[in-house]
Design a protein around this motif. Structure first.
Motif, PDB file in Angstrom:
ATOM      1  N   LEU A  70       0.839  -1.192   0.000  1.00  0.00           N
ATOM      2  CA  LEU A  70       0.000   0.000   0.000  1.00  0.00           C
ATOM      3  C   LEU A  70       0.878   1.248   0.000  1.00  0.00           C
ATOM      4  CD1 LEU A  70      -2.993   0.743   0.133  1.00  0.00           C
ATOM      5  CD2 LEU A  70      -2.845   0.666   2.605  1.00  0.00           C
ATOM      6  N   THR A  75      -3.956   1.549  -4.057  1.00  0.00           N
ATOM      7  CA  THR A  75      -4.728   0.455  -3.457  1.00  0.00           C
ATOM      8  C   THR A  75      -3.839  -0.774  -3.362  1.00  0.00           C
ATOM      9  OG1 THR A  75      -5.576  -0.343  -5.579  1.00  0.00           O
ATOM     10  CG2 THR A  75      -6.933   1.288  -4.404  1.00  0.00           C
ATOM     11  N   THR A 113      -3.787   7.421   9.380  1.00  0.00           N
ATOM     12  CA  THR A 113      -3.319   6.423   8.410  1.00  0.00           C
ATOM     13  C   THR A 113      -3.807   6.728   7.007  1.00  0.00           C
ATOM     14  OG1 THR A 113      -5.220   4.974   8.703  1.00  0.00           O
ATOM     15  CG2 THR A 113      -3.331   4.635  10.191  1.00  0.00           C
ATOM     16  N   VAL A 115      -5.956   5.105   5.621  1.00  0.00           N
ATOM     17  CA  VAL A 115      -6.236   3.777   5.061  1.00  0.00           C
ATOM     18  C   VAL A 115      -7.709   3.434   5.291  1.00  0.00           C
ATOM     19  CG1 VAL A 115      -5.698   1.307   5.191  1.00  0.00           C
ATOM     20  CG2 VAL A 115      -3.872   3.009   5.386  1.00  0.00           C
ATOM     21  N   ALA A 144      -7.906  -2.468  -0.018  1.00  0.00           N
ATOM     22  CA  ALA A 144      -7.365  -1.429   0.868  1.00  0.00           C
ATOM     23  C   ALA A 144      -6.928  -0.249   0.015  1.00  0.00           C
ATOM     24  CB  ALA A 144      -6.189  -1.971   1.674  1.00  0.00           C
ATOM     25  N   SER A 145      -7.227   0.938   0.485  1.00  0.00           N
ATOM     26  CA  SER A 145      -6.743   2.129  -0.217  1.00  0.00           C
ATOM     27  C   SER A 145      -6.142   3.085   0.803  1.00  0.00           C
ATOM     28  CB  SER A 145      -7.876   2.796  -0.996  1.00  0.00           C
ATOM     29  OG  SER A 145      -8.905   3.215  -0.132  1.00  0.00           O
ATOM     30  N   MET A 146      -5.191   3.892   0.334  1.00  0.00           N
ATOM     31  CA  MET A 146      -4.506   4.849   1.202  1.00  0.00           C
ATOM     32  C   MET A 146      -4.571   6.222   0.541  1.00  0.00           C
ATOM     33  SD  MET A 146      -0.534   4.781   2.426  1.00  0.00           S
ATOM     34  CE  MET A 146      -0.420   4.513   4.174  1.00  0.00           C
ATOM     35  N   SER A 150      -2.066  10.493   4.401  1.00  0.00           N
ATOM     36  CA  SER A 150      -1.366   9.629   5.354  1.00  0.00           C
ATOM     37  C   SER A 150      -0.078  10.305   5.825  1.00  0.00           C
ATOM     38  CB  SER A 150      -1.023   8.290   4.710  1.00  0.00           C
ATOM     39  OG  SER A 150      -2.193   7.641   4.300  1.00  0.00           O
TER      40      SER A 150
END
Length: 169
Positions: A70, A75, A113, A115, A144-146, A150
């Protein structure tokens, strides 16, 4: 004349008997048909319902590792281990987020995060089944995406994404 009268009355009696038999046949036939179509049956039955034990989901146990990582603005896949303690197979129906993502203990300064968990559409396609008394790894692509918000202190962190897994027998 008496013989002729007897024949007439005999014919009349036979006609009355035939008419009575016809009427009785119709009444009994209609009565039977009515009874056939309006009959109500009453009874009882029973069935025992078994209890499904909890199917658990764990993320990244020793030896499990994702193929993608990530990065901010990107993603990555999420890997979960589904364990089925039941004596029958279960079908994994779907996943939902169940809280905020957190970084591992070695990254305490990673408080923002960015996330999030992107739940795949339910029911899962292709179908995923967990055999009786076993566990399997399930890979959820791009789950999952960031965001770019962050913190830099999140670099190299492993994120814990609380999820709920729905299963069906």
């Amino acid at each position: 004349m008496k013989a002729n009268r007897w024949m007439k009355s005999g014919s009349l009696a036979a006609a009355k008997a035939a008419a009575t038999a016809t009427v009785l046949s119709l009444v009994l036939g209609v009565g039977s048909a009515y009874a056939y179509w309006s009959t109500i049956g009453i009874g009882s039955g029973s069935a025992a319902n078994g209890t499904m034990q909890t199917v658990t989901v764990d993320a990244l146990v020793a030896g499990d590792s994702p193929a993608t990582t990530l990065v901010p603005g990107g993603t990555a896949e999420v890997i979960v281990r589904a364990s089925n303690p039941n004596a029958f197979a279960v079908q994994v129906y779907g996943f939902t987020a169940n809280g905020a993502a957190t970084a591992d203990a070695s990254h305490p300064l990673c408080t923002t995060t960015g996330v999030t968990f992107n739940a795949p559409a339910a029911p899962l396609t292709p179908t995923v089944s967990v055999p009786a008394n076993s566990s399997i790894l399930i890979t959820l692509p791009a789950a999952a995406s960031m965001s770019t918000a962050s913190q830099s202190s999140c670099q190299g962190a492993v994120f814990h994404l609380p999820v709920t897994m729905a299963v069906r027998k």
